[in-house]
Motif scaffolding. Structure first.
Motif, PDB file in Angstrom:
ATOM      1  N   GLY A  47       1.217  -1.103  -0.102  1.00  0.00           N
ATOM      2  CA  GLY A  47       0.082  -0.321  -0.067  1.00  0.00           C
ATOM      3  C   GLY A  47       0.953   1.159  -0.228  1.00  0.00           C
ATOM      4  N   ALA A  48       0.057   2.690  -0.287  1.00  0.00           N
ATOM      5  CA  ALA A  48       0.743   4.079  -0.157  1.00  0.00           C
ATOM      6  C   ALA A  48       0.800   4.625   0.893  1.00  0.00           C
ATOM      7  CB  ALA A  48       0.172   4.826  -1.440  1.00  0.00           C
ATOM      8  N   SER A  49       2.028   5.161   1.234  1.00  0.00           N
ATOM      9  CA  SER A  49       1.279   6.227   2.518  1.00  0.00           C
ATOM     10  C   SER A  49       1.842   7.608   2.088  1.00  0.00           C
ATOM     11  CB  SER A  49       2.209   5.863   3.607  1.00  0.00           C
ATOM     12  OG  SER A  49       3.817   5.819   3.951  1.00  0.00           O
ATOM     13  N   THR A  50       2.091   8.791   2.487  1.00  0.00           N
ATOM     14  CA  THR A  50       2.897  10.244   2.292  1.00  0.00           C
ATOM     15  C   THR A  50       4.253   9.580   2.398  1.00  0.00           C
ATOM     16  OG1 THR A  50       1.897  10.295   4.911  1.00  0.00           O
ATOM     17  CG2 THR A  50       0.392  11.340   2.933  1.00  0.00           C
ATOM     18  N   ILE A  51       4.758  10.271   1.860  1.00  0.00           N
ATOM     19  CA  ILE A  51       5.920  10.861   2.549  1.00  0.00           C
ATOM     20  C   ILE A  51       6.575  11.199   3.906  1.00  0.00           C
ATOM     21  CG2 ILE A  51       8.849  11.822   1.714  1.00  0.00           C
ATOM     22  CD1 ILE A  51       7.208  12.343  -0.693  1.00  0.00           C
ATOM     23  N   ASP A  52       5.576  11.821   4.744  1.00  0.00           N
ATOM     24  CA  ASP A  52       6.308  12.559   5.576  1.00  0.00           C
ATOM     25  C   ASP A  52       6.161  11.692   6.532  1.00  0.00           C
ATOM     26  OD1 ASP A  52       7.223  13.562   8.045  1.00  0.00           O
ATOM     27  OD2 ASP A  52       6.954  16.399   6.941  1.00  0.00           O
ATOM     28  N   ARG A  53       5.840  10.657   7.180  1.00  0.00           N
ATOM     29  CA  ARG A  53       5.855   9.983   8.026  1.00  0.00           C
ATOM     30  C   ARG A  53       5.905  10.618  10.036  1.00  0.00           C
ATOM     31  NH1 ARG A  53       8.022   4.458   7.934  1.00  0.00           N
ATOM     32  NH2 ARG A  53      10.313   4.963   8.633  1.00  0.00           N
ATOM     33  N   SER A  54       6.318  11.416  10.112  1.00  0.00           N
ATOM     34  CA  SER A  54       5.945  12.395  11.104  1.00  0.00           C
ATOM     35  C   SER A  54       4.622  13.613  11.544  1.00  0.00           C
ATOM     36  CB  SER A  54       7.922  13.820  11.538  1.00  0.00           C
ATOM     37  OG  SER A  54       7.063  14.757  10.520  1.00  0.00           O
ATOM     38  N   ILE A  55       3.803  13.422  10.604  1.00  0.00           N
ATOM     39  CA  ILE A  55       2.854  13.798  10.577  1.00  0.00           C
ATOM     40  C   ILE A  55       1.622  13.430  10.297  1.00  0.00           C
ATOM     41  CG2 ILE A  55       3.478  16.435  10.014  1.00  0.00           C
ATOM     42  CD1 ILE A  55       2.499  15.890   6.705  1.00  0.00           C
ATOM     43  N   ARG A  56       2.029  12.107  10.766  1.00  0.00           N
ATOM     44  CA  ARG A  56       1.006  11.149  11.020  1.00  0.00           C
ATOM     45  C   ARG A  56       0.368  10.918   9.251  1.00  0.00           C
ATOM     46  NH1 ARG A  56      -2.219  10.502  15.445  1.00  0.00           N
ATOM     47  NH2 ARG A  56      -3.534  10.701  13.903  1.00  0.00           N
ATOM     48  N   ALA A  57       1.185  10.130   8.545  1.00  0.00           N
ATOM     49  CA  ALA A  57       1.314   8.992   7.227  1.00  0.00           C
ATOM     50  C   ALA A  57      -0.231   8.645   7.531  1.00  0.00           C
ATOM     51  CB  ALA A  57       2.335   8.616   7.714  1.00  0.00           C
ATOM     52  N   THR A  58      -0.405   9.107   6.161  1.00  0.00           N
ATOM     53  CA  THR A  58      -2.146   7.751   5.733  1.00  0.00           C
ATOM     54  C   THR A  58      -1.227   7.337   4.988  1.00  0.00           C
ATOM     55  OG1 THR A  58      -3.958   8.550   5.279  1.00  0.00           O
ATOM     56  CG2 THR A  58      -2.602  10.168   5.077  1.00  0.00           C
ATOM     57  N   ALA A  59      -2.792   6.037   4.703  1.00  0.00           N
ATOM     58  CA  ALA A  59      -2.660   5.483   3.400  1.00  0.00           C
ATOM     59  C   ALA A  59      -4.248   6.308   3.261  1.00  0.00           C
ATOM     60  CB  ALA A  59      -2.752   3.806   4.106  1.00  0.00           C
ATOM     61  N   VAL A  60      -3.409   7.035   2.475  1.00  0.00           N
ATOM     62  CA  VAL A  60      -4.988   7.408   1.413  1.00  0.00           C
ATOM     63  C   VAL A  60      -5.354   6.781  -0.196  1.00  0.00           C
ATOM     64  CG1 VAL A  60      -5.586   9.285  -0.360  1.00  0.00           C
ATOM     65  CG2 VAL A  60      -4.004   9.589   2.004  1.00  0.00           C
TER      66      VAL A  60
END
Length: 313
Positions: A47-60
């Motif tokens: 699956g895909a997440s956002t790059i900046d995991r420090s801001i609550r990465a989300t599998a959008v």
């Protein structure tokens, strides 16, 4: 799509038989349920997440859950892919008619990362099977972001396991996982036979003539996968037991003690509590999940343990 008519599943099965690790995108059809692609247990489904995991990465944008394999938790794992752009060509003969390339982001961008990681693992551990590499990635994944917060979904709520799988990949931890779960082609054939596929169907996937009568039928609960999905309810099944086999790839002389974070309303018993190794070899353990008549489990619960798979109900 059934595996015997899915060209990717068939090609991936043959590849893993040859020791080739296969990483596949879960697809960008989510976050609706059962929108997953490439859910075969012999591939790593990403699956895909956002790059900046420090801001609550989300599998959008990822497929969530699967109707085809309710006994195997998918996707397996997530990696940055949201807003990671890549080009793909249009099929046009005359470039003067317009742009020849489009851009896309999502799970197709996150899946290739794991092929690179697998190549590094093969260099460090040339004797590891694709299933061992996959296991190492899953059992060492991070279930929180860099701030120690729960991974969030597209609504900034806690993402469930059908969105994140094991969590964010952590290659530096995965290179030395201690214990791994291995799967042979024969194990996967037993699993396919347990799905009541015909001999012809299984032969198409296995790329060889196969008779299910020659195999023990190991359903999803018995597949030696690094996650457990239990189906418990008060009217039909109060207790379910699972067997798992772990291979010690760490120190030859080592002990592993189980620590369980039980799903709410569910009792988890792991036997034995301690796995003692004096050399690099395999050991079995058993996980029993149970509920009682007064328990309100709800549609899904999640739990985990050190030394045994991720669990979900």
């Amino acid at each position: 799509m059934e595996y015997y008519v899915d060209p990717i599943a068939i090609i991936a099965f043959v590849a893993t038989q040859k020791g080739i690790f296969v990483s596949c995108a879960v697809g960008n059809s989510g976050p609706s349920k059962s929108s997953l692609s490439n859910g075969a247990p012999w591939v790593l489904t990403v699956g895909a997440s956002t790059i900046d995991r420090s801001i609550r990465a989300t599998a959008v944008r990822l497929g969530e859950g699967t109707e085809l394999d309710g006994d195997v938790l998918k996707p397996d794992i997530i990696r940055p892919g949201v807003n990671v752009l890549a080009a793909w060509p249009f099929d046009i003969e005359d470039a003067s008619q317009g742009p020849t390339f489009n851009i896309i982001s999502g799970t197709s961008m996150s899946a290739p990362h794991f092929s690179g990681v697998a190549a590094l693992f093969k260099s460090a551990h040339p004797d590891w099977s694709p299933a061992m590499i996959q296991s190492a990635l899953l059992t060492t994944a991070d279930r929180v972001d860099h701030q120690g917060k729960n991974i969030a979904d597209q609504n900034l709520n806690r993402a469930n396991l059908f969105a994140t799988g094991a969590g964010h990949v952590n290659p530096s931890k995965a290179i030395d996982p201690g214990l791994v779960y291995d799967l042979s082609p024969e194990n996967n054939i037993s699993y396919l036979c347990a799905k009541n596929y015909s001999d012809d169907n299984v032969s198409v996937i296995a790329h060889k003539t196969t008779r299910c009568a020659d195999y023990q039928k190991d359903g999803g609960s018995d597949l030696n996968y690094p996650s457990i999905t239990g189906h418990l309810n008060l009217s039909v099944r109060l207790v379910q037991k699972y067997k798992r086999t772990v291979t010690n790839v760490g120190e030859a002389s080592s002990n592993y003690k189980v620590e369980v974070d039980e799903p709410r309303g569910v009792s988890v018993v792991v036997e034995p509590q301690i796995l003692q190794f004096s050399r690099v070899n395999e050991k079995d353990y058993f996980v029993t999940l149970s509920i009682n008549s007064s328990t309100k489990v709800g549609p899904m619960r999640r739990g985990s343990c050190v030394g045994c798979p991720t669990s979900t109900l």
